[in-house]
Design a protein around this motif. Structure first.
Motif, short mmCIF file in Angstrom:
data_model
loop_
_atom_site.label_atom_id
_atom_site.label_comp_id
_atom_site.label_asym_id
_atom_site.label_seq_id
_atom_site.Cartn_x
_atom_site.Cartn_y
_atom_site.Cartn_z
N THR A 14 3.33 -12.39 -14.37
CA THR A 14 2.19 -13.02 -13.67
C THR A 14 1.01 -12.06 -13.60
O THR A 14 -0.14 -12.46 -13.80
N VAL B 57 0.91 -20.93 -8.06
CA VAL B 57 2.02 -21.55 -8.81
C VAL B 57 3.17 -20.56 -8.95
O VAL B 57 4.35 -20.92 -8.78
N ALA B 58 2.85 -19.31 -9.24
CA ALA B 58 3.90 -18.29 -9.37
C ALA B 58 4.64 -18.09 -8.04
O ALA B 58 5.87 -17.95 -8.01
N ILE C 264 6.98 -21.06 -7.51
CA ILE C 264 8.18 -20.92 -8.37
C ILE C 264 9.11 -19.86 -7.77
O ILE C 264 10.33 -20.05 -7.72
N ASN C 265 8.53 -18.76 -7.29
CA ASN C 265 9.33 -17.70 -6.69
C ASN C 265 10.06 -18.21 -5.44
O ASN C 265 11.24 -17.92 -5.23
N MET D 250 12.95 -20.55 -6.53
CA MET D 250 14.05 -19.79 -7.14
C MET D 250 14.83 -19.03 -6.05
O MET D 250 16.07 -19.00 -6.08
#
Length: 148
Positions: free
Chosen positions: A5, A30-31, A34-35, A38
């Motif tokens: 990223t 967005v990152a 997602i993190n 997850m």
């Protein structure tokens, strides 16, 4: 993930400069989403594994507890049976001692209705002769059971 990223952010800032700030913010958000997703899925899977391990350990302890309870009940039954046998044996010994004392009394005294005078052939109390116990108890100290 963080390294990837950050490289994308540097490239976008380099090529788009002023307009790239908006793109960088969107990519960072967005990152992070997602993190977060997850991390959430990983924690759920770890929680499931730990729950399974705890269930297995608890079922093992439950089995051990039930077997120990069964053993305790078996030992209690054996103890009750042995106490009853001991009680019967002690009562029989007491009866035999009484018969022995009666058999050592002279015939006249037995016919007259019991022991009225001490027997001259019996040794005095406290010597090697047979002593009649005061109260018959065959249970251990602290026992509060009443046997028939």
């Amino acid at each position: 993930m963080v390294f990837f990223t950050s490289i994308i952010i540097v490239i976008i800032l380099y090529y788009f400069q002023a307009n790239g700030l908006i793109y960088v913010t969107i990519i960072a958000l967005v990152a992070e989403l997602i993190n977060i997703f997850m991390t959430h899925t990983i924690t759920k899977s770890v929680e499931k594994k730990l729950n399974a391990q705890h269930r297995q350990v608890m079922s093992g302890f439950a089995k051990r507890l039930t077997t120990n309870r069964k053993r305790i009940k078996e030992f209690e039954k054996a103890q009750e049976a042995s106490v009853k046998i001991l009680h019967k044996a002690n009562m029989r010994i007491k009866e035999l001692e009484e018969k022995l004392v009666q058999s050592q009394t002279p015939l006249k005294e037995r016919k007259e209705g019991g022991l009225t005078a001490p027997n001259k052939s019996l040794p005095p109390e406290g010597s090697a002769g047979i002593e009649k116990p005061g109260k018959f108890i065959d249970l251990p100290d602290g026992s509060n059971r009443n046997l028939p």
